[in-house]
Design a protein around this motif. Structure first.
Motif, short mmCIF file in Angstrom:
data_model
loop_
_atom_site.label_atom_id
_atom_site.label_comp_id
_atom_site.label_asym_id
_atom_site.label_seq_id
_atom_site.Cartn_x
_atom_site.Cartn_y
_atom_site.Cartn_z
N TYR A 33 0.81 -29.35 -39.75
CA TYR A 33 -0.61 -29.63 -39.55
C TYR A 33 -1.16 -30.39 -40.75
O TYR A 33 -0.57 -30.40 -41.82
N GLY A 34 -2.29 -31.04 -40.55
CA GLY A 34 -2.94 -31.76 -41.63
C GLY A 34 -3.91 -32.78 -41.06
O GLY A 34 -4.01 -32.96 -39.85
N ALA A 35 -4.60 -33.45 -41.96
CA ALA A 35 -5.56 -34.47 -41.56
C ALA A 35 -4.84 -35.67 -40.95
O ALA A 35 -3.61 -35.79 -41.03
N ASN A 36 -5.61 -36.55 -40.35
CA ASN A 36 -5.05 -37.76 -39.73
C ASN A 36 -4.38 -38.65 -40.78
O ASN A 36 -4.79 -38.68 -41.93
N ASN A 37 -3.34 -39.36 -40.34
CA ASN A 37 -2.63 -40.36 -41.15
C ASN A 37 -1.94 -39.78 -42.39
O ASN A 37 -1.86 -40.42 -43.41
N LEU A 38 -1.41 -38.57 -42.26
CA LEU A 38 -0.65 -37.98 -43.36
C LEU A 38 0.85 -37.96 -43.11
O LEU A 38 1.61 -37.54 -43.98
N GLY A 39 1.29 -38.36 -41.92
CA GLY A 39 2.72 -38.43 -41.65
C GLY A 39 3.28 -37.35 -40.74
O GLY A 39 4.50 -37.19 -40.67
N LYS A 40 2.43 -36.61 -40.06
CA LYS A 40 2.93 -35.54 -39.17
C LYS A 40 3.78 -36.13 -38.04
O LYS A 40 4.92 -35.72 -37.85
N SER A 41 3.23 -37.09 -37.31
CA SER A 41 3.97 -37.70 -36.21
C SER A 41 5.18 -38.47 -36.72
O SER A 41 6.24 -38.45 -36.10
N ALA A 42 5.02 -39.15 -37.84
CA ALA A 42 6.13 -39.91 -38.41
C ALA A 42 7.31 -39.00 -38.74
O ALA A 42 8.46 -39.35 -38.49
N SER A 43 7.02 -37.81 -39.28
CA SER A 43 8.11 -36.90 -39.63
C SER A 43 8.80 -36.38 -38.37
O SER A 43 10.03 -36.30 -38.32
N ILE A 44 8.03 -36.03 -37.36
CA ILE A 44 8.63 -35.53 -36.12
C ILE A 44 9.41 -36.64 -35.42
O ILE A 44 10.53 -36.42 -34.95
N ASN A 45 8.85 -37.85 -35.36
CA ASN A 45 9.54 -38.97 -34.73
C ASN A 45 10.84 -39.33 -35.46
O ASN A 45 11.79 -39.81 -34.85
N ALA A 46 10.89 -39.08 -36.77
CA ALA A 46 12.09 -39.40 -37.55
C ALA A 46 13.30 -38.59 -37.10
O ALA A 46 14.44 -39.01 -37.28
N LEU A 47 13.07 -37.44 -36.48
CA LEU A 47 14.19 -36.63 -35.99
C LEU A 47 15.02 -37.36 -34.93
O LEU A 47 16.17 -37.00 -34.69
N GLN A 48 14.45 -38.39 -34.33
CA GLN A 48 15.21 -39.14 -33.32
C GLN A 48 16.44 -39.82 -33.93
O GLN A 48 17.47 -39.94 -33.26
N PHE A 49 16.34 -40.27 -35.17
CA PHE A 49 17.46 -41.00 -35.78
C PHE A 49 18.73 -40.17 -35.89
O PHE A 49 19.80 -40.64 -35.48
N PRO A 50 18.70 -38.96 -36.42
CA PRO A 50 19.96 -38.20 -36.49
C PRO A 50 20.36 -37.53 -35.17
O PRO A 50 21.50 -37.12 -35.02
N ILE A 51 19.44 -37.44 -34.20
CA ILE A 51 19.75 -36.73 -32.96
C ILE A 51 20.21 -37.66 -31.85
O ILE A 51 21.16 -37.34 -31.13
N LEU A 52 19.55 -38.81 -31.71
CA LEU A 52 19.89 -39.72 -30.61
C LEU A 52 20.91 -40.75 -31.06
O LEU A 52 20.82 -41.29 -32.16
N ALA A 53 21.85 -41.06 -30.20
CA ALA A 53 22.95 -41.96 -30.56
C ALA A 53 22.53 -43.43 -30.56
O ALA A 53 23.07 -44.22 -31.33
N ARG A 54 21.58 -43.80 -29.72
CA ARG A 54 21.19 -45.21 -29.61
C ARG A 54 19.69 -45.37 -29.83
O ARG A 54 18.89 -44.59 -29.32
N MET A 55 19.34 -46.43 -30.56
CA MET A 55 17.92 -46.71 -30.77
C MET A 55 17.21 -47.01 -29.45
O MET A 55 16.03 -46.74 -29.32
N SER A 56 17.94 -47.52 -28.49
CA SER A 56 17.31 -47.83 -27.19
C SER A 56 16.82 -46.56 -26.49
O SER A 56 15.98 -46.63 -25.59
N ASP A 57 17.31 -45.39 -26.89
CA ASP A 57 16.86 -44.11 -26.32
C ASP A 57 15.65 -43.54 -27.07
O ASP A 57 15.09 -42.55 -26.64
#
Length: 93
Positions: A33-57
């Motif tokens: 949690y936190g104020a807007n534009n602090l990186g909450k969504s960016a941190s959660i979205n970053a989990l896609q890189f080590p979990i998903l095999a292809r960027m197209s996914d």
């Protein structure tokens, strides 16, 4: 007797997504949690890189895959790491 649980234990952002160092323990439920534009969504979205095999996914909302790749890996010192517990021991990806 409890069974060993496998999966992602920790998640780290180094010099990426606006974080110089962001550490997220994932062994138990986690609230971000936190104020807007602090990186909450960016941190959660970053989990896609080590979990998903292809960027197209992957999906980054209104940003293209190329814009997102440049945002998360802006320099050669940008890292997204996960510590994973596997039957034969812990590993970092």
């Amino acid at each position: 007797m409890s069974k060993e649980r496998y999966g992602i234990r920790r998640f780290a952002l180094l010099n990426t997504a606006g974080y110089s160092l962001g550490l997220f323990p994932l062994e138990e439920p986690l609230s971000v949690y936190g104020a807007n534009n602090l990186g909450k969504s960016a941190s959660i979205n970053a989990l896609q890189f080590p979990i998903l095999a292809r960027m197209s996914d992957m999906s980054f909302g209104k940003y293209s895959l190329e814009q997102s790749r440049k945002f998360y890996f802006a320099s050669d010192t940008s890292y997204i790491l996960v510590e994973v517990a596997l039957p034969h021991g812990p590993h970092v990806i």
